[in-house]
Design a protein around this motif. Structure first.
Motif, PDB file in Angstrom:
ATOM      1  N   LEU A 130       0.816  -1.217   0.000  1.00  0.00           N
ATOM      2  CA  LEU A 130       0.000   0.000   0.000  1.00  0.00           C
ATOM      3  C   LEU A 130       0.852   1.271   0.000  1.00  0.00           C
ATOM      4  N   TRP A 131       2.155   1.105   0.044  1.00  0.00           N
ATOM      5  CA  TRP A 131       3.093   2.225   0.026  1.00  0.00           C
ATOM      6  C   TRP A 131       3.676   2.362  -1.366  1.00  0.00           C
ATOM      7  N   ARG A 132       4.152   3.572  -1.693  1.00  0.00           N
ATOM      8  CA  ARG A 132       4.798   3.789  -2.985  1.00  0.00           C
ATOM      9  C   ARG A 132       5.969   4.753  -2.813  1.00  0.00           C
ATOM     10  N   TYR A 133       6.807   4.778  -3.809  1.00  0.00           N
ATOM     11  CA  TYR A 133       7.963   5.673  -3.822  1.00  0.00           C
ATOM     12  C   TYR A 133       7.647   6.822  -4.764  1.00  0.00           C
ATOM     13  N   GLU A 134       7.812   8.043  -4.253  1.00  0.00           N
ATOM     14  CA  GLU A 134       7.477   9.225  -5.052  1.00  0.00           C
ATOM     15  C   GLU A 134       8.298  10.416  -4.573  1.00  0.00           C
ATOM     16  N   LYS A 135       8.969  11.076  -5.482  1.00  0.00           N
ATOM     17  CA  LYS A 135       9.723  12.303  -5.192  1.00  0.00           C
ATOM     18  C   LYS A 135      10.635  12.171  -3.975  1.00  0.00           C
ATOM     19  N   GLY A 136      11.378  11.064  -3.915  1.00  0.00           N
ATOM     20  CA  GLY A 136      12.360  10.873  -2.856  1.00  0.00           C
ATOM     21  C   GLY A 136      11.812  10.423  -1.517  1.00  0.00           C
ATOM     22  N   CYS A 137      10.530  10.055  -1.475  1.00  0.00           N
ATOM     23  CA  CYS A 137       9.897   9.607  -0.229  1.00  0.00           C
ATOM     24  C   CYS A 137       9.161   8.293  -0.462  1.00  0.00           C
ATOM     25  N   ILE A 138       8.978   7.526   0.608  1.00  0.00           N
ATOM     26  CA  ILE A 138       7.984   6.457   0.562  1.00  0.00           C
ATOM     27  C   ILE A 138       6.748   7.026   1.233  1.00  0.00           C
ATOM     28  N   LEU A 139       5.592   6.731   0.662  1.00  0.00           N
ATOM     29  CA  LEU A 139       4.375   7.332   1.203  1.00  0.00           C
ATOM     30  C   LEU A 139       3.190   6.410   1.082  1.00  0.00           C
ATOM     31  N   ARG A 140       2.202   6.726   1.910  1.00  0.00           N
ATOM     32  CA  ARG A 140       0.937   5.999   1.886  1.00  0.00           C
ATOM     33  C   ARG A 140      -0.185   6.958   2.183  1.00  0.00           C
ATOM     34  N   ASP A 141      -1.293   6.768   1.465  1.00  0.00           N
ATOM     35  CA  ASP A 141      -2.529   7.495   1.743  1.00  0.00           C
ATOM     36  C   ASP A 141      -3.469   6.566   2.494  1.00  0.00           C
ATOM     37  N   PHE A 142      -4.052   7.075   3.555  1.00  0.00           N
ATOM     38  CA  PHE A 142      -5.044   6.340   4.335  1.00  0.00           C
ATOM     39  C   PHE A 142      -6.394   7.014   4.126  1.00  0.00           C
ATOM     40  N   GLU A 143      -7.393   6.235   3.766  1.00  0.00           N
ATOM     41  CA  GLU A 143      -8.764   6.736   3.674  1.00  0.00           C
ATOM     42  C   GLU A 143      -9.454   6.396   4.994  1.00  0.00           C
ATOM     43  N   THR A 144     -10.114   7.386   5.568  1.00  0.00           N
ATOM     44  CA  THR A 144     -10.772   7.194   6.859  1.00  0.00           C
ATOM     45  C   THR A 144     -12.263   7.480   6.733  1.00  0.00           C
ATOM     46  N   LYS A 145     -13.017   7.128   7.773  1.00  0.00           N
ATOM     47  CA  LYS A 145     -14.461   7.337   7.760  1.00  0.00           C
ATOM     48  C   LYS A 145     -14.839   8.792   8.005  1.00  0.00           C
ATOM     49  N   ASN A 146     -14.031   9.476   8.830  1.00  0.00           N
ATOM     50  CA  ASN A 146     -14.394  10.836   9.222  1.00  0.00           C
ATOM     51  C   ASN A 146     -13.189  11.523   9.873  1.00  0.00           C
TER      52      ASN A 146
END
Length: 104
Positions: free
Chosen positions: A24-40
Motif C-alpha cells: 500500500l506504500w509507494r515511492y514518489e519524489k524521494g519519499c515512501i508514502l501511503r494514503d489512508f482513507e478514513t471514515k471521518n
C-alpha cells in the motif's frame, strides 16, 4: 541496530523491491508514502495521533498531510537525504497499528 545499517541509503531499485513487503506504500519524489482513507475527521485524527506517537518513540518523524477523511504519511531520512531502514521499519509499524485502528 547499528547506525551504519540505519543510515544506508537505498537505490530506487532497492526501494521498489523493499516496497513489495508494503504493497500500500509507494515511492514518489524521494519519499515512501501511503494514503489512508478514513471514515471521518475523528478517525483521521485518531490515526494521526497513533502514528505521531510511534514516530516520536522511534525518533523518526514523517511529513503528514491531514484532511477530513484522508491522511498522507511520507518518509525520508532527512540527515542522509534518502530512504533508509528507518523509513521501512516505521512504515511496517504503521501498517500494524493502522490495520488495528482502521478495521473495516
Amino acid at each position: 541496530m547499528s547506525d551504519e545499517r540505519e543510515l544506508r541509503v537505498y537505490s530506487q531499485q532497492e526501494i521498489e523491491e523493499k516496497l513489495k513487503e508494503l504493497p500500500l506504500w509507494r515511492y514518489e519524489k524521494g519519499c515512501i508514502l501511503r494514503d489512508f482513507e478514513t471514515k471521518n475527521w475523528k478517525e483521521t485524527v485518531f490515526l494521526f495521533n497513533a502514528i505521531a506517537s510511534l514516530a516520536e518513540a522511534h525518533w523518526h518523524h514523517p511529513d503528514a498531510e491531514v484532511s477530513f477523511k484522508r491522511l498522507r504519511v511520507k518518509f525520508t531520512t532527512h540527515e542522509v537525504n534518502g530512504i533508509t531502514d528507518r523509513d521501512f521499519e516505521l512504515a511496517k509499524e504503521i501498517e500494524k497499528i493502522s490495520s488495528l485502528l482502521l478495521k473495516r
